[in-house]
Write an enzyme that holds these catalytic residues in place. Structure first.
Site, PDB file in Angstrom:
ATOM      1  N   GLN A  42       0.813  -1.224   0.000  1.00 53.42           N
ATOM      2  CA  GLN A  42       0.000   0.000   0.000  1.00 53.42           C
ATOM      3  C   GLN A  42       0.843   1.269   0.000  1.00 53.42           C
ATOM      4  O   GLN A  42       0.305   2.362  -0.122  1.00 53.42           O
ATOM      5  CB  GLN A  42      -0.956  -0.003   1.193  1.00 53.42           C
ATOM      6  CG  GLN A  42      -2.035  -1.058   1.054  1.00 53.42           C
ATOM      7  CD  GLN A  42      -2.974  -1.060   2.249  1.00 53.42           C
ATOM      8  OE1 GLN A  42      -2.588  -0.763   3.364  1.00 53.42           O
ATOM      9  NE2 GLN A  42      -4.211  -1.420   1.995  1.00 53.42           N
ATOM     10  N   ASN A  43       2.162   1.131   0.140  1.00 55.59           N
ATOM     11  CA  ASN A  43       3.019   2.304   0.048  1.00 55.59           C
ATOM     12  C   ASN A  43       3.094   2.697  -1.422  1.00 55.59           C
ATOM     13  O   ASN A  43       3.353   1.860  -2.283  1.00 55.59           O
ATOM     14  CB  ASN A  43       4.411   2.014   0.608  1.00 55.59           C
ATOM     15  CG  ASN A  43       5.240   3.267   0.769  1.00 55.59           C
ATOM     16  OD1 ASN A  43       5.489   3.985  -0.200  1.00 55.59           O
ATOM     17  ND2 ASN A  43       5.670   3.531   1.995  1.00 55.59           N
ATOM     18  N   ARG A  44       2.894   3.958  -1.732  1.00 53.23           N
ATOM     19  CA  ARG A  44       2.793   4.415  -3.117  1.00 53.23           C
ATOM     20  C   ARG A  44       4.120   4.924  -3.692  1.00 53.23           C
ATOM     21  O   ARG A  44       4.140   5.539  -4.755  1.00 53.23           O
ATOM     22  CB  ARG A  44       1.740   5.532  -3.217  1.00 53.23           C
ATOM     23  CG  ARG A  44       0.372   5.203  -2.627  1.00 53.23           C
ATOM     24  CD  ARG A  44      -0.379   4.094  -3.308  1.00 53.23           C
ATOM     25  NE  ARG A  44      -0.865   4.367  -4.623  1.00 53.23           N
ATOM     26  CZ  ARG A  44      -2.055   4.912  -4.917  1.00 53.23           C
ATOM     27  NH1 ARG A  44      -2.872   5.270  -3.967  1.00 53.23           N
ATOM     28  NH2 ARG A  44      -2.398   5.097  -6.171  1.00 53.23           N
ATOM     29  N   SER A 143       4.885   8.861   1.108  1.00 54.75           N
ATOM     30  CA  SER A 143       4.303   7.842   0.227  1.00 54.75           C
ATOM     31  C   SER A 143       3.560   6.769   1.020  1.00 54.75           C
ATOM     32  O   SER A 143       2.909   5.905   0.454  1.00 54.75           O
ATOM     33  CB  SER A 143       5.395   7.198  -0.628  1.00 54.75           C
ATOM     34  OG  SER A 143       6.358   6.544   0.181  1.00 54.75           O
TER      35      SER A 143
END
Length: 166
Positions: A42-44, A143
């Site tokens: 889920q880290n962008r 992020s």
């Protein structure tokens, strides 16, 4: 505090052509488990940086991602060398020690800007780097999924990195 709670950063990913150095705070649990920067699904980070350089980094292997970053003049590291922390949230960081940021920067002749991925990185990193002549410091929205700014807003801020990647 048990040894299980002591978290350590990864080595820097840089080369002499690094123009942009992105500094996080300290790898989270998923990243530490996989021994990869920004491994939490889920880290962008990879999507944001891919949007800046025009490459879909999410489809590349981890080693290929790092190679692509280096080709574009982007380096990675963390502000914190090690700290005690339960879980992955920066708010839980205790008893941290700093990485030798000024020493690393001295080895990067092409470096133009240090970008901080999130508030903790910016707060701690600026204390070490504020006096370096000719170096731009840029605060970016985190992020991390814990920082809930909309992706489009994050990407707009991250695209400022493009100035140094032309």
């Amino acid at each position: 505090m048990s040894d299980m709670d002591l978290k350590r950063c990864f080595p820097p990913v840089v080369n002499p052509r690094t123009r942009v150095l992105i500094l996080g705070s300290l790898p989270g649990e998923a990243s530490l488990a996989q021994q990869q920067y920004y491994a939490h699904p889920q880290n962008r980070f990879w999507e944001l940086l891919g949007g800046v350089i025009g490459e879909d980094l999410r489809t590349q292997t981890y080693d290929a991602r790092l190679g692509t970053l280096l080709e574009y003049g982007v380096g990675l590291w963390d502000v914190i060398a090690e700290a005690e922390r339960k879980g992955s949230l920066d708010a839980a960081i205790r008893n941290h020690s700093h990485n030798a940021l000024t020493e690393l920067i001295a080895t990067l002749p092409a470096l133009k800007v240090v970008a901080f991925n999130g508030g903790t990185s910016a707060r701690l990193g600026r204390k070490q780097l504020h006096a370096i002549e000719g170096l731009q410091l840029l605060d970016l929205p985190s992020s991390s999924p814990a920082y809930t700014l909309a992706f489009a807003q994050k990407l707009e801020s991250w695209r400022r990195l493009g100035t140094w990647l032309q």
